[in-house]
Scaffold this motif. Sequence first.
Motif, PDB file in Angstrom:
ATOM      1  N   MET A   1      53.758  34.719 -52.760  1.00  0.00           N
ATOM      2  CA  MET A   1      52.890  33.547 -52.818  1.00  0.00           C
ATOM      3  C   MET A   1      51.548  33.881 -53.471  1.00  0.00           C
ATOM      4  SD  MET A   1      52.423  30.402 -52.464  1.00  0.00           S
ATOM      5  CE  MET A   1      53.942  29.969 -51.611  1.00  0.00           C
ATOM      6  N   ALA A   2      51.062  35.117 -53.269  1.00  0.00           N
ATOM      7  CA  ALA A   2      49.824  35.521 -53.944  1.00  0.00           C
ATOM      8  C   ALA A   2      50.024  35.491 -55.458  1.00  0.00           C
ATOM      9  CB  ALA A   2      49.405  36.912 -53.483  1.00  0.00           C
ATOM     10  N   PHE A   3      51.200  35.910 -55.915  1.00  0.00           N
ATOM     11  CA  PHE A   3      51.506  35.884 -57.346  1.00  0.00           C
ATOM     12  C   PHE A   3      51.600  34.443 -57.859  1.00  0.00           C
ATOM     13  CE2 PHE A   3      54.577  35.957 -60.888  1.00  0.00           C
ATOM     14  CZ  PHE A   3      53.920  36.821 -61.744  1.00  0.00           C
ATOM     15  N   VAL A   4      52.267  33.573 -57.076  1.00  0.00           N
ATOM     16  CA  VAL A   4      52.382  32.168 -57.471  1.00  0.00           C
ATOM     17  C   VAL A   4      51.006  31.509 -57.533  1.00  0.00           C
ATOM     18  CG1 VAL A   4      53.250  29.914 -56.731  1.00  0.00           C
ATOM     19  CG2 VAL A   4      54.737  31.914 -56.590  1.00  0.00           C
ATOM     20  N   ARG A   5      50.156  31.831 -56.552  1.00  0.00           N
ATOM     21  CA  ARG A   5      48.805  31.255 -56.551  1.00  0.00           C
ATOM     22  C   ARG A   5      48.010  31.714 -57.765  1.00  0.00           C
ATOM     23  NH1 ARG A   5      43.841  32.997 -54.452  1.00  0.00           N
ATOM     24  NH2 ARG A   5      42.448  31.306 -53.796  1.00  0.00           N
ATOM     25  N   ARG A   6      48.199  32.970 -58.169  1.00  0.00           N
ATOM     26  CA  ARG A   6      47.493  33.475 -59.356  1.00  0.00           C
ATOM     27  C   ARG A   6      47.953  32.717 -60.605  1.00  0.00           C
ATOM     28  NH1 ARG A   6      44.757  38.215 -59.895  1.00  0.00           N
ATOM     29  NH2 ARG A   6      44.370  37.761 -57.675  1.00  0.00           N
ATOM     30  N   LEU A   7      49.255  32.444 -60.696  1.00  0.00           N
ATOM     31  CA  LEU A   7      49.759  31.660 -61.832  1.00  0.00           C
ATOM     32  C   LEU A   7      49.224  30.225 -61.779  1.00  0.00           C
ATOM     33  CD1 LEU A   7      53.507  32.776 -62.027  1.00  0.00           C
ATOM     34  CD2 LEU A   7      51.604  33.520 -63.476  1.00  0.00           C
ATOM     35  N   ALA A   8      49.102  29.680 -60.557  1.00  0.00           N
ATOM     36  CA  ALA A   8      48.620  28.304 -60.418  1.00  0.00           C
ATOM     37  C   ALA A   8      47.178  28.147 -60.868  1.00  0.00           C
ATOM     38  CB  ALA A   8      48.772  27.847 -58.965  1.00  0.00           C
ATOM     39  N   HIS A   9      46.429  29.237 -60.922  1.00  0.00           N
ATOM     40  CA  HIS A   9      45.049  29.158 -61.413  1.00  0.00           C
ATOM     41  C   HIS A   9      44.989  28.734 -62.880  1.00  0.00           C
ATOM     42  CE1 HIS A   9      42.621  30.243 -58.048  1.00  0.00           C
ATOM     43  NE2 HIS A   9      43.179  31.425 -57.879  1.00  0.00           N
ATOM     44  N   ILE A  10      46.120  28.817 -63.577  1.00  0.00           N
ATOM     45  CA  ILE A  10      46.163  28.306 -64.954  1.00  0.00           C
ATOM     46  C   ILE A  10      45.807  26.822 -64.963  1.00  0.00           C
ATOM     47  CG2 ILE A  10      47.681  27.870 -66.926  1.00  0.00           C
ATOM     48  CD1 ILE A  10      49.255  30.366 -66.118  1.00  0.00           C
ATOM     49  N   VAL A  11      46.274  26.089 -63.941  1.00  0.00           N
ATOM     50  CA  VAL A  11      45.977  24.657 -63.835  1.00  0.00           C
ATOM     51  C   VAL A  11      44.481  24.441 -63.629  1.00  0.00           C
ATOM     52  CG1 VAL A  11      46.480  22.555 -62.523  1.00  0.00           C
ATOM     53  CG2 VAL A  11      48.290  24.253 -62.892  1.00  0.00           C
ATOM     54  N   ASP A  12      43.827  25.350 -62.913  1.00  0.00           N
ATOM     55  CA  ASP A  12      42.386  25.213 -62.694  1.00  0.00           C
ATOM     56  C   ASP A  12      41.606  25.266 -64.008  1.00  0.00           C
ATOM     57  OD1 ASP A  12      42.507  25.010 -59.892  1.00  0.00           O
ATOM     58  OD2 ASP A  12      42.619  27.181 -59.678  1.00  0.00           O
TER      59      ASP A  12
ATOM     60  N   LEU B   1      42.797  24.397 -67.095  1.00  0.00           N
ATOM     61  CA  LEU B   1      43.220  23.496 -68.168  1.00  0.00           C
ATOM     62  C   LEU B   1      42.224  22.365 -68.432  1.00  0.00           C
ATOM     63  CD1 LEU B   1      47.089  23.244 -67.620  1.00  0.00           C
ATOM     64  CD2 LEU B   1      45.841  24.511 -69.374  1.00  0.00           C
ATOM     65  N   PRO B   2      41.836  21.575 -67.422  1.00  0.00           N
ATOM     66  CA  PRO B   2      40.917  20.466 -67.727  1.00  0.00           C
ATOM     67  C   PRO B   2      39.458  20.917 -67.729  1.00  0.00           C
ATOM     68  CG  PRO B   2      41.625  20.321 -65.449  1.00  0.00           C
ATOM     69  CD  PRO B   2      42.256  21.562 -66.027  1.00  0.00           C
ATOM     70  N   CYS B   3      39.082  21.695 -68.728  1.00  0.00           N
ATOM     71  CA  CYS B   3      37.693  22.176 -68.860  1.00  0.00           C
ATOM     72  C   CYS B   3      37.240  22.955 -67.626  1.00  0.00           C
ATOM     73  CB  CYS B   3      36.744  21.002 -69.113  1.00  0.00           C
ATOM     74  SG  CYS B   3      37.134  20.067 -70.600  1.00  0.00           S
ATOM     75  N   TYR B   4      38.133  23.729 -67.046  1.00  0.00           N
ATOM     76  CA  TYR B   4      37.832  24.566 -65.874  1.00  0.00           C
ATOM     77  C   TYR B   4      37.391  23.735 -64.665  1.00  0.00           C
ATOM     78  CZ  TYR B   4      38.061  28.332 -69.277  1.00  0.00           C
ATOM     79  OH  TYR B   4      38.482  29.196 -70.260  1.00  0.00           O
ATOM     80  N   LEU B   5      37.829  22.485 -64.626  1.00  0.00           N
ATOM     81  CA  LEU B   5      37.433  21.605 -63.527  1.00  0.00           C
ATOM     82  C   LEU B   5      37.943  22.116 -62.183  1.00  0.00           C
ATOM     83  CD1 LEU B   5      36.122  18.951 -62.611  1.00  0.00           C
ATOM     84  CD2 LEU B   5      38.321  17.811 -63.064  1.00  0.00           C
ATOM     85  N   GLY B   6      39.138  22.709 -62.187  1.00  0.00           N
ATOM     86  CA  GLY B   6      39.709  23.197 -60.930  1.00  0.00           C
ATOM     87  C   GLY B   6      38.879  24.290 -60.289  1.00  0.00           C
ATOM     88  N   TYR B   7      38.257  25.122 -61.112  1.00  0.00           N
ATOM     89  CA  TYR B   7      37.408  26.177 -60.565  1.00  0.00           C
ATOM     90  C   TYR B   7      36.119  25.608 -59.960  1.00  0.00           C
ATOM     91  CZ  TYR B   7      40.331  29.752 -62.754  1.00  0.00           C
ATOM     92  OH  TYR B   7      41.375  30.574 -63.105  1.00  0.00           O
ATOM     93  N   LEU B   8      35.683  24.446 -60.463  1.00  0.00           N
ATOM     94  CA  LEU B   8      34.475  23.812 -59.941  1.00  0.00           C
ATOM     95  C   LEU B   8      34.758  22.903 -58.739  1.00  0.00           C
ATOM     96  CD1 LEU B   8      32.817  22.777 -63.334  1.00  0.00           C
ATOM     97  CD2 LEU B   8      32.257  24.759 -61.917  1.00  0.00           C
TER      98      LEU B   8
ATOM     99  N   THR C   1      40.360  24.970 -54.728  1.00  0.00           N
ATOM    100  CA  THR C   1      40.658  24.739 -56.131  1.00  0.00           C
ATOM    101  C   THR C   1      41.985  23.992 -56.220  1.00  0.00           C
ATOM    102  OG1 THR C   1      41.873  26.817 -56.351  1.00  0.00           O
ATOM    103  CG2 THR C   1      39.489  26.888 -56.774  1.00  0.00           C
ATOM    104  N   PHE C   2      42.372  23.585 -57.432  1.00  0.00           N
ATOM    105  CA  PHE C   2      43.675  22.948 -57.597  1.00  0.00           C
ATOM    106  C   PHE C   2      44.792  23.908 -57.172  1.00  0.00           C
ATOM    107  CE2 PHE C   2      41.794  20.274 -61.302  1.00  0.00           C
ATOM    108  CZ  PHE C   2      41.154  19.471 -60.373  1.00  0.00           C
ATOM    109  N   ALA C   3      44.633  25.194 -57.495  1.00  0.00           N
ATOM    110  CA  ALA C   3      45.640  26.187 -57.113  1.00  0.00           C
ATOM    111  C   ALA C   3      45.775  26.277 -55.597  1.00  0.00           C
ATOM    112  CB  ALA C   3      45.285  27.550 -57.693  1.00  0.00           C
ATOM    113  N   ASP C   4      44.645  26.211 -54.881  1.00  0.00           N
ATOM    114  CA  ASP C   4      44.691  26.239 -53.427  1.00  0.00           C
ATOM    115  C   ASP C   4      45.457  25.039 -52.881  1.00  0.00           C
ATOM    116  OD1 ASP C   4      43.239  28.619 -52.909  1.00  0.00           O
ATOM    117  OD2 ASP C   4      41.363  27.574 -53.306  1.00  0.00           O
ATOM    118  N   LYS C   5      45.229  23.870 -53.465  1.00  0.00           N
ATOM    119  CA  LYS C   5      45.919  22.671 -52.990  1.00  0.00           C
ATOM    120  C   LYS C   5      47.414  22.751 -53.272  1.00  0.00           C
ATOM    121  CE  LYS C   5      41.901  19.641 -53.240  1.00  0.00           C
ATOM    122  NZ  LYS C   5      41.830  19.468 -51.781  1.00  0.00           N
ATOM    123  N   MET C   6      47.770  23.284 -54.429  1.00  0.00           N
ATOM    124  CA  MET C   6      49.184  23.418 -54.781  1.00  0.00           C
ATOM    125  C   MET C   6      49.903  24.399 -53.873  1.00  0.00           C
ATOM    126  SD  MET C   6      48.720  23.489 -58.930  1.00  0.00           S
ATOM    127  CE  MET C   6      50.424  23.935 -59.239  1.00  0.00           C
TER     128      MET C   6
END
Length: 200
Positions: free
Chosen positions: A156-167, A169-176, A186-191
């Motif tokens: 799951m840690a690996f999947v969460r790291r991949l999910a950070h790609i979504v964070d 994509l939209p101008c780094y909005l997920g990280y903010l 973040t979006f990755a946390d929600k996913m």
Amino acid sequence: MSFGQPGGNPYGEQPQNPQQPGYPAYPQAPQGIPPQQGYGYPQQQPGYPQQGYGYPQQPGYGARPELAHWGLRVGSFLLDGLIIAGPMYALIGIAAAMGSDTAAGAVVTLIGVLYAIGMGFYQLYLEGSTGQTTGKKVVGTRVLREADGSTLGFGMAFVRRLAHIVDGLPCYLGYLWPLWDDKKQTFADKMCSTLVVRAQ
């Protein structure tokens, strides 16, 4: 003379031994549990939510821990990036000085790339097994499952790291997003249904 009462008791008082035939047994406390005041023993009432987000079932988590604020998350991210990429770029710089087209330069470059890959997977292992990468440990945060407060495991840690790609994509909005999100996710946390909390 019995006056119609079982056992010949003229005053209608119940006998002291509740196990005699014809008399209901008094409630007994479960073996090993001291008797409590009143009749019966309190049990969890349906319909009353527990505190926190499932954390009361985990040792050491009587309630949901304090969520990590955005600054701590950024700090751990930068530290992890420095630990993983810093030595790699240093070795690539050395290789460039030696001549990247030479055999020695190519070997040094390869060592740098292999180091970054190996260290990246090692940080994922730490995050999955303990909830903390090296950067998270330094700043005092931990990533856990939202449902029960347990660690993620490597997969799951690996999947969460991949999910950070979504964070990103939209101008780094997920990280903010943790800046205004109720759970600071973040979006990755929600996913992945994870929370980043202050380490206890």
